[in-house]
Design a protein around this motif. Structure first.
Motif, PDB file in Angstrom:
ATOM      1  N   PHE A   1     -14.509 -13.635  11.224  1.00 58.90           N
ATOM      2  CA  PHE A   1     -14.443 -12.185  11.002  1.00 58.90           C
ATOM      3  C   PHE A   1     -15.143 -11.432  12.134  1.00 58.90           C
ATOM      4  CE2 PHE A   1     -14.026 -13.126   6.249  1.00 58.90           C
ATOM      5  CZ  PHE A   1     -12.659 -12.913   6.253  1.00 58.90           C
ATOM      6  N   GLY A   2     -16.253 -11.983  12.605  1.00 60.20           N
ATOM      7  CA  GLY A   2     -16.941 -11.369  13.741  1.00 60.20           C
ATOM      8  C   GLY A   2     -16.063 -11.356  14.978  1.00 60.20           C
ATOM      9  N   LEU A   3     -15.355 -12.443  15.198  1.00 63.94           N
ATOM     10  CA  LEU A   3     -14.440 -12.521  16.335  1.00 63.94           C
ATOM     11  C   LEU A   3     -13.327 -11.484  16.203  1.00 63.94           C
ATOM     12  CD1 LEU A   3     -13.681 -14.113  18.926  1.00 63.94           C
ATOM     13  CD2 LEU A   3     -12.260 -15.565  17.461  1.00 63.94           C
ATOM     14  N   ALA A   4     -12.780 -11.358  15.004  1.00 61.85           N
ATOM     15  CA  ALA A   4     -11.717 -10.369  14.779  1.00 61.85           C
ATOM     16  C   ALA A   4     -12.211  -8.959  15.091  1.00 61.85           C
ATOM     17  CB  ALA A   4     -11.226 -10.445  13.332  1.00 61.85           C
TER      18      ALA A   4
ATOM     19  N   GLY B   1      -9.006 -12.839  11.901  1.00 58.60           N
ATOM     20  CA  GLY B   1      -9.207 -12.328  10.545  1.00 58.60           C
ATOM     21  C   GLY B   1      -8.571 -13.234   9.500  1.00 58.60           C
ATOM     22  N   LEU B   2      -7.380 -13.736   9.798  1.00 55.93           N
ATOM     23  CA  LEU B   2      -6.718 -14.667   8.880  1.00 55.93           C
ATOM     24  C   LEU B   2      -7.494 -15.983   8.773  1.00 55.93           C
ATOM     25  CD1 LEU B   2      -2.975 -14.080   9.871  1.00 55.93           C
ATOM     26  CD2 LEU B   2      -4.122 -13.348   7.763  1.00 55.93           C
ATOM     27  N   ALA B   3      -8.033 -16.443   9.890  1.00 53.94           N
ATOM     28  CA  ALA B   3      -8.856 -17.661   9.866  1.00 53.94           C
ATOM     29  C   ALA B   3     -10.078 -17.443   8.976  1.00 53.94           C
ATOM     30  CB  ALA B   3      -9.286 -18.045  11.279  1.00 53.94           C
ATOM     31  N   GLY B   4     -10.685 -16.275   9.094  1.00 53.70           N
ATOM     32  CA  GLY B   4     -11.821 -15.958   8.231  1.00 53.70           C
ATOM     33  C   GLY B   4     -11.428 -15.959   6.764  1.00 53.70           C
ATOM     34  N   GLY B   5     -10.265 -15.395   6.473  1.00 45.18           N
ATOM     35  CA  GLY B   5      -9.772 -15.397   5.095  1.00 45.18           C
ATOM     36  C   GLY B   5      -9.544 -16.804   4.564  1.00 45.18           C
ATOM     37  N   LEU B   6      -8.993 -17.675   5.407  1.00 41.73           N
ATOM     38  CA  LEU B   6      -8.800 -19.073   4.997  1.00 41.73           C
ATOM     39  C   LEU B   6     -10.133 -19.744   4.701  1.00 41.73           C
ATOM     40  CD1 LEU B   6      -6.078 -20.875   7.164  1.00 41.73           C
ATOM     41  CD2 LEU B   6      -6.078 -20.434   4.721  1.00 41.73           C
ATOM     42  N   MET B   7     -11.117 -19.495   5.550  1.00 43.35           N
ATOM     43  CA  MET B   7     -12.430 -20.119   5.338  1.00 43.35           C
ATOM     44  C   MET B   7     -13.064 -19.635   4.030  1.00 43.35           C
ATOM     45  SD  MET B   7     -12.568 -22.182   7.743  1.00 43.35           S
ATOM     46  CE  MET B   7     -11.215 -22.315   8.892  1.00 43.35           C
ATOM     47  N   VAL B   8     -12.870 -18.370   3.713  1.00 43.53           N
ATOM     48  CA  VAL B   8     -13.366 -17.843   2.434  1.00 43.53           C
ATOM     49  C   VAL B   8     -12.636 -18.535   1.282  1.00 43.53           C
ATOM     50  CG1 VAL B   8     -13.438 -15.795   0.947  1.00 43.53           C
ATOM     51  CG2 VAL B   8     -14.139 -15.621   3.345  1.00 43.53           C
ATOM     52  N   LEU B   9     -11.322 -18.637   1.391  1.00 43.44           N
ATOM     53  CA  LEU B   9     -10.526 -19.306   0.354  1.00 43.44           C
ATOM     54  C   LEU B   9     -10.989 -20.750   0.161  1.00 43.44           C
ATOM     55  CD1 LEU B   9      -7.943 -19.154  -1.506  1.00 43.44           C
ATOM     56  CD2 LEU B   9      -6.723 -20.136   0.440  1.00 43.44           C
TER      57      LEU B   9
ATOM     58  N   GLY C   1      -1.825 -18.259  16.974  1.00 46.18           N
ATOM     59  CA  GLY C   1      -2.117 -16.828  17.061  1.00 46.18           C
ATOM     60  C   GLY C   1      -3.422 -16.537  17.783  1.00 46.18           C
ATOM     61  N   LEU C   2      -4.380 -17.438  17.660  1.00 49.02           N
ATOM     62  CA  LEU C   2      -5.656 -17.261  18.362  1.00 49.02           C
ATOM     63  C   LEU C   2      -5.514 -17.457  19.871  1.00 49.02           C
ATOM     64  CD1 LEU C   2      -8.006 -19.022  15.822  1.00 49.02           C
ATOM     65  CD2 LEU C   2      -8.285 -16.683  16.652  1.00 49.02           C
ATOM     66  N   VAL C   3      -4.498 -18.180  20.280  1.00 50.18           N
ATOM     67  CA  VAL C   3      -4.277 -18.416  21.711  1.00 50.18           C
ATOM     68  C   VAL C   3      -3.799 -17.136  22.397  1.00 50.18           C
ATOM     69  CG1 VAL C   3      -2.860 -19.677  23.388  1.00 50.18           C
ATOM     70  CG2 VAL C   3      -3.794 -20.874  21.395  1.00 50.18           C
ATOM     71  N   LEU C   4      -2.950 -16.405  21.728  1.00 51.15           N
ATOM     72  CA  LEU C   4      -2.340 -15.214  22.324  1.00 51.15           C
ATOM     73  C   LEU C   4      -3.268 -14.010  22.186  1.00 51.15           C
ATOM     74  CD1 LEU C   4       1.175 -15.750  20.729  1.00 51.15           C
ATOM     75  CD2 LEU C   4       0.430 -16.435  23.022  1.00 51.15           C
ATOM     76  N   PRO C   5      -3.624 -13.380  23.292  1.00 54.27           N
ATOM     77  CA  PRO C   5      -4.567 -12.251  23.221  1.00 54.27           C
ATOM     78  C   PRO C   5      -4.121 -11.119  22.294  1.00 54.27           C
ATOM     79  CG  PRO C   5      -4.283 -12.946  25.494  1.00 54.27           C
ATOM     80  CD  PRO C   5      -3.276 -13.713  24.678  1.00 54.27           C
ATOM     81  N   VAL C   6      -2.829 -10.857  22.246  1.00 53.69           N
ATOM     82  CA  VAL C   6      -2.349  -9.739  21.436  1.00 53.69           C
ATOM     83  C   VAL C   6      -2.481 -10.018  19.933  1.00 53.69           C
ATOM     84  CG1 VAL C   6       0.088 -10.436  21.435  1.00 53.69           C
ATOM     85  CG2 VAL C   6      -0.509  -8.015  21.259  1.00 53.69           C
ATOM     86  N   THR C   7      -2.402 -11.273  19.541  1.00 54.80           N
ATOM     87  CA  THR C   7      -2.480 -11.620  18.118  1.00 54.80           C
ATOM     88  C   THR C   7      -3.829 -12.213  17.720  1.00 54.80           C
ATOM     89  OG1 THR C   7      -1.491 -13.783  18.587  1.00 54.80           O
ATOM     90  CG2 THR C   7       0.010 -12.010  17.905  1.00 54.80           C
ATOM     91  N   ALA C   8      -4.697 -12.446  18.688  1.00 60.17           N
ATOM     92  CA  ALA C   8      -5.966 -13.125  18.401  1.00 60.17           C
ATOM     93  C   ALA C   8      -6.840 -12.398  17.371  1.00 60.17           C
ATOM     94  CB  ALA C   8      -6.737 -13.376  19.693  1.00 60.17           C
TER      95      ALA C   8
END
Length: 186
Positions: free
Chosen positions: A134-137, A81-89, A69-76
Motif C-alpha cells: 500500500f505504501g508503494l501504491a 494496491g492490489l498486491a496489498g489487498g491480496l496480502m490483507v486477504l 502489472g508491477l513491472v509496467l510503470p503505468v500500472t504499477a
C-alpha cells in the motif's frame, strides 16, 4: 524526512521488485500443481466447496497478473494496491484459522521446502507486506523515476532478499522435519 527516504527510487524499486518476485514465485508452483493448491484452499475451510476450485484456479493467475502489472510503470501503482489487498486477504484467512486453532495446515504461500504452518507470525508478515504494498501504491506516483543504478541495486537487493527468505524457510523445514522424526522415534 522519512517520506523522502521511502520515496527514494532505490527503495521503491526494491519493494516493487520484491513484490514481483514474491507474487511470481508464489503463483508459478500453484499453476504447476493445481490439484495440490486446490487441496490447500479446501483445507482453509473458508468458502463453500463449490467455490474452492474456481478460487484455486483464479488466484495464481491473479498473483501473476499483479506481478506483471508491477513491472509496467503505468500500472504499477494499481498493481501495488492490489498486491496489498491480496496480502490483507491472505492475512485474514490465516488469522481466522489460527483463531480456530487450525495451525497445522500449510499456508499455501509456496510449495515444497517453503511449506509453513499457520501462525500469528504469518499474519504479521502479511500485514507488513500489505503495508509495504500500500505504501508503494501511494508513493509511486510521486517518487522520482528510477535510474539504471537504482534499478540494478533495487532488483539485486530484492533477489538477494528472496534467496535469503527461501534459504531460511528451507532450513526451517529441515529443522521441523528433524524435530518431528525425533519425536516419532520417542
Amino acid at each position: 524526512m522519512i517520506m523522502a527516504l521511502l520515496a527514494e527510487p532505490v527503495v521503491t524499486t526494491f519493494v516493487r521488485a520484491f513484490l514481483i518476485l514474491l507474487l511470481a514465485s508464489a503463483a508459478i508452483p500453484k499453476l504447476r500443481h493445481g490439484e495440490e493448491f486446490f487441496g490447500v484452499v479446501r483445507n482453509f475451510r473458508l468458502m463453500p466447496e463449490w467455490l474452492a476450485r474456481p478460487f484455486a484456479l483464479v488466484l495464481p493467475w491473479l498473483e501473476l497478473g499483479i506481478a506483471v502489472g508491477l513491472v509496467l510503470p503505468v500500472t504499477a501503482p494499481l498493481a501495488a494496491g492490489l498486491a496489498g489487498g491480496l496480502m490483507v486477504l491472505f492475512g485474514i484467512a490465516i488469522a481466522i484459522n489460527v483463531a480456530r486453532g487450525r495451525t497445522a495446515i500449510d499456508c499455501g504461500c509456496f510449495r515444497n521446502g517453503m511449506k509453513q504452518k499457520l501462525s500469528w507470525l504469518l499474519v504479521g508478515r502479511n500485514a507488513g507486506l500489505a503495508l509495504a504494498a500500500f505504501g508503494l501504491a501511494w508513493l509511486l506516483p510521486v517518487a522520482p523515476a528510477a535510474g539504471p543504478f537504482d534499478l540494478a541495486i533495487g532488483f539485486a537487493a530484492a533477489g538477494l532478499t528472496m534467496l535469503l527468505i527461501y534459504g531460511a524457510s528451507l532450513l526451517s523445514g529441515l529443522q521441523s522435519g528433524a524435530r518431528s522424526s525425533q519425536l516419532s522415534k520417542g
